[in-house]
Design a protein around this motif. Sequence first.
Motif, PDB file in Angstrom:
ATOM      1  N   ALA A 221       0.829  -1.193   0.000  1.00 16.03           N
ATOM      2  CA  ALA A 221       0.000   0.000   0.000  1.00 16.03           C
ATOM      3  C   ALA A 221       0.865   1.245   0.000  1.00 16.03           C
ATOM      4  N   ALA A 222       0.344   2.300  -0.638  1.00 13.61           N
ATOM      5  CA  ALA A 222       1.107   3.546  -0.708  1.00 13.61           C
ATOM      6  C   ALA A 222       1.413   4.056   0.690  1.00 13.61           C
ATOM      7  N   GLY A 223       2.676   4.328   0.940  1.00 21.71           N
ATOM      8  CA  GLY A 223       3.081   4.857   2.228  1.00 21.71           C
ATOM      9  C   GLY A 223       3.336   3.808   3.290  1.00 21.71           C
ATOM     10  N   LEU A 224       2.899   2.548   3.060  1.00 26.30           N
ATOM     11  CA  LEU A 224       3.080   1.496   4.051  1.00 26.30           C
ATOM     12  C   LEU A 224       4.467   0.870   3.938  1.00 26.30           C
ATOM     13  N   SER A 225       5.149   0.761   5.056  1.00 21.15           N
ATOM     14  CA  SER A 225       6.435   0.056   5.083  1.00 21.15           C
ATOM     15  C   SER A 225       6.568  -0.652   6.424  1.00 21.15           C
ATOM     16  N   MET A 226       7.200  -1.821   6.405  1.00 15.71           N
ATOM     17  CA  MET A 226       7.446  -2.584   7.630  1.00 15.71           C
ATOM     18  C   MET A 226       8.857  -3.145   7.565  1.00 15.71           C
ATOM     19  N   TRP A 227       9.462  -3.294   8.726  1.00 16.50           N
ATOM     20  CA  TRP A 227      10.844  -3.753   8.763  1.00 16.50           C
ATOM     21  C   TRP A 227      11.117  -4.483  10.074  1.00 16.50           C
ATOM     22  N   VAL A 228      12.244  -5.182  10.115  1.00 19.64           N
ATOM     23  CA  VAL A 228      12.647  -5.921  11.305  1.00 19.64           C
ATOM     24  C   VAL A 228      13.406  -4.991  12.240  1.00 19.64           C
ATOM     25  N   ARG A 229      13.002  -4.973  13.506  1.00 19.22           N
ATOM     26  CA  ARG A 229      13.683  -4.132  14.485  1.00 19.22           C
ATOM     27  C   ARG A 229      15.078  -4.694  14.772  1.00 19.22           C
ATOM     28  N   PRO A 230      16.115  -3.858  14.823  1.00 19.48           N
ATOM     29  CA  PRO A 230      17.481  -4.373  14.991  1.00 19.48           C
ATOM     30  C   PRO A 230      17.848  -4.774  16.409  1.00 19.48           C
ATOM     31  N   GLU A 231      17.267  -4.132  17.427  1.00 21.98           N
ATOM     32  CA  GLU A 231      17.720  -4.369  18.804  1.00 21.98           C
ATOM     33  C   GLU A 231      17.609  -5.821  19.264  1.00 21.98           C
TER      34      GLU A 231
ATOM     35  N   SER B 152     -14.595 -12.949  14.580  1.00 18.30           N
ATOM     36  CA  SER B 152     -13.813 -13.716  15.563  1.00 18.30           C
ATOM     37  C   SER B 152     -12.775 -12.869  16.288  1.00 18.30           C
ATOM     38  N   GLN B 153     -12.556 -11.641  15.793  1.00 16.99           N
ATOM     39  CA  GLN B 153     -11.537 -10.756  16.354  1.00 16.99           C
ATOM     40  C   GLN B 153     -10.152 -11.420  16.343  1.00 16.99           C
ATOM     41  N   THR B 154      -9.881 -12.155  15.260  1.00 13.95           N
ATOM     42  CA  THR B 154      -8.594 -12.824  15.079  1.00 13.95           C
ATOM     43  C   THR B 154      -8.119 -12.637  13.643  1.00 13.95           C
ATOM     44  N   PHE B 155      -6.857 -13.037  13.405  1.00 11.26           N
ATOM     45  CA  PHE B 155      -6.260 -12.965  12.068  1.00 11.26           C
ATOM     46  C   PHE B 155      -6.097 -14.382  11.523  1.00 11.26           C
ATOM     47  N   SER B 156      -6.278 -14.514  10.231  1.00  9.59           N
ATOM     48  CA  SER B 156      -5.987 -15.777   9.557  1.00  9.59           C
ATOM     49  C   SER B 156      -4.479 -15.968   9.487  1.00  9.59           C
ATOM     50  N   PHE B 157      -3.998 -17.133   9.928  1.00 12.60           N
ATOM     51  CA  PHE B 157      -2.561 -17.431   9.911  1.00 12.60           C
ATOM     52  C   PHE B 157      -1.991 -17.260   8.504  1.00 12.60           C
ATOM     53  N   ARG B 158      -2.655 -17.858   7.535  1.00 14.84           N
ATOM     54  CA  ARG B 158      -2.142 -17.812   6.149  1.00 14.84           C
ATOM     55  C   ARG B 158      -2.116 -16.393   5.600  1.00 14.84           C
ATOM     56  N   THR B 159      -3.260 -15.715   5.723  1.00 15.60           N
ATOM     57  CA  THR B 159      -3.363 -14.384   5.120  1.00 15.60           C
ATOM     58  C   THR B 159      -2.434 -13.393   5.804  1.00 15.60           C
ATOM     59  N   PHE B 160      -2.382 -13.465   7.115  1.00 13.71           N
ATOM     60  CA  PHE B 160      -1.519 -12.545   7.865  1.00 13.71           C
ATOM     61  C   PHE B 160      -0.058 -12.780   7.498  1.00 13.71           C
ATOM     62  N   GLY B 161       0.358 -14.054   7.400  1.00 15.70           N
ATOM     63  CA  GLY B 161       1.736 -14.364   7.026  1.00 15.70           C
ATOM     64  C   GLY B 161       2.075 -13.858   5.633  1.00 15.70           C
ATOM     65  N   SER B 162       1.162 -14.034   4.699  1.00 17.29           N
ATOM     66  CA  SER B 162       1.393 -13.555   3.320  1.00 17.29           C
ATOM     67  C   SER B 162       1.497 -12.038   3.287  1.00 17.29           C
ATOM     68  N   TRP B 163       0.643 -11.374   4.074  1.00 19.16           N
ATOM     69  CA  TRP B 163       0.672  -9.906   4.130  1.00 19.16           C
ATOM     70  C   TRP B 163       2.006  -9.414   4.667  1.00 19.16           C
ATOM     71  N   LEU B 164       2.516 -10.069   5.720  1.00 19.99           N
ATOM     72  CA  LEU B 164       3.815  -9.678   6.253  1.00 19.99           C
ATOM     73  C   LEU B 164       4.914  -9.870   5.218  1.00 19.99           C
ATOM     74  N   ARG B 165       4.928 -11.027   4.570  1.00 19.05           N
ATOM     75  CA  ARG B 165       5.987 -11.308   3.581  1.00 19.05           C
ATOM     76  C   ARG B 165       6.016 -10.274   2.464  1.00 19.05           C
ATOM     77  N   SER B 166       4.843  -9.852   2.034  1.00 18.37           N
ATOM     78  CA  SER B 166       4.786  -8.920   0.902  1.00 18.37           C
ATOM     79  C   SER B 166       5.149  -7.496   1.284  1.00 18.37           C
ATOM     80  N   ASN B 167       5.178  -7.201   2.583  1.00 16.57           N
ATOM     81  CA  ASN B 167       5.440  -5.820   3.003  1.00 16.57           C
ATOM     82  C   ASN B 167       6.742  -5.618   3.767  1.00 16.57           C
ATOM     83  N   LEU B 168       7.338  -6.696   4.272  1.00 15.74           N
ATOM     84  CA  LEU B 168       8.594  -6.539   5.007  1.00 15.74           C
ATOM     85  C   LEU B 168       9.725  -6.114   4.078  1.00 15.74           C
TER      86      LEU B 168
END
Length: 556
Positions: free
Chosen positions: A2-12, A242-258
């Motif tokens: 998404a425009a403006g969205l970025s995610m990264w691994v924290r170094p500490e 359910s107020q939860t995240f789908s394991f598959r979808t959430f994992g794919s979303w992370l991979r595509s944005n990290l």
Amino acid sequence: MAAGLSMWVRPEPFNFGALQIAPHPKLSMHYLKKVAVYAKTKKQSGYPRMSYNTWKYIACNKMGMKEEDAWLYFEGFDLLCEHSAEERLQLAEKFTDSRSQEETEKVKSQLSVSTLQFLLYLFVQQIYKISLRVSLVASGEEWPMRARSPDIEGRSSGVGAKSLDENAHLTFVLNNLNDILQLLVETDSYAGANDMLISIPAVEALGFLISGSLDRSRSLKQLVDIALMQHVQSKSGFSKISQTFSFRTFGSWLRSNLGNNPYGLSACITSGRRLSWPTSGGETSEREDSGSKRGRIATNAQYAPSGCKIVIISQVCKQTLAKSSKTLEDAAVKIHRCHFAYIYLLSPLRSVNIEKCRHSTIVLGAVQTTVHVNACEDVTLITPCRRLSVNASTLCTFHLLTSTRPLILGGNDTITLAPYHTFYAVLEEHMAKAGIAATPNLWDQPLCLGPDHQVGRPVWELMPTKEFFTFVIPYTMEGLTRETPGGLPTKYERALSQRERSIQSWQKTVKEAGLTSEQRKEFQSLVEAKFQAWLAESGHKRELDGLVTPSPSKSS
């Protein structure tokens, strides 16, 4: 993305959380999943927060750890947690007031940590697991290499630089993302079709490893807040029902944005601001003759949000650098390849990494978390800090004020530990900001980790009293500190007093010798010549010559 969205691994968690040794064999995914299940059966003492007593029982009785190792991991994780300076000081006071091991254990029993984040911290230790690839590289055989991010000198990072290689951190998370998410999955939470569910608190815990932004990295946003945004929910796999995240979808979303860390070392090197901090000593002709370069100092302070500030100091050679500034305050500092240098960073710092430095003296202000020393030779470090860890270094001396046991990892030789022995006018003010107390001081109780330590051949020693002298920071600052916080250990204080009495006795002998005016001049000339010769031979003349630099200022 998404425009403006970025995610990264924290170094500490990797730079200062992962110990640079092979992890305990029971810190594998198989056992960590068992820890997660067991913790939830202990209810309030195990989940959502795990008490130290619960962890100690698991570590010692279920995983076969020594009690000191169990505390090492628990304390190491707690160092990375956000506590106020007041909370840190109150805890130090409780440990100081403990008069027995039983009372110390009682203080520890009152502590607890986030269970899910602690599991992630334990999993991160796997980054130093010896792999087939590392074994092949060590033996000289080839292995396909991926492109690496540039290091401070513009060269590619070598194998073994995992603690500082942001690309390695990202690769580790991507390669192990399924295991990481499985640690966070609710027990027996299946959504059908081989999918699992991840709770909102679990995604919140994942923020320990992953951070993000929605405005092109101009400000930070918690991972869970990003994942729950209305226009993101369908992509992150969140179900309002359910107020939860789908394991598959959430994992794919992370991979595509990290992606790469916009506030990391590589970004600081390429986009940060070059600092022209004054140095002295090492005139241009001398530097050119010795092949050394002008020191490089850079920071991302002009755009980094709170908690992401970095200062890089590289290749300061045969010079003195002294600084106290807002730029340094609460910064992660990296001191790299500095040789024959005298470096004074007199500000409260968040963390410090000292790598590949030789024949240098480094004096630091109060360090809120960890000072890590790697691949250094003949370095004298003087600092009050929460923790010191040393790896692959030799002939180094550490004058410490620390509430945790110094960690001596692998590949070290001839390490000398000594008490903190100096002060500057605003030191106690800086210690209060960093949450560093004067007591307890465990400088003389190192913990040796790794397979290369032998009981009969220790790589460390405590400084002999005959070699101990106080250190004077040669800069004037305005403040109330007038002595070394916490004082000196009795035997070192006694040695200084004995030396002072010897000097006074010698001065009295000279005074009563009845020398004529000519003899006094001759004697003074002889002493001066001997003193100058000693300054030259010991290297202190170069140190004194470098003190023409201005006193540390409060400028940037």
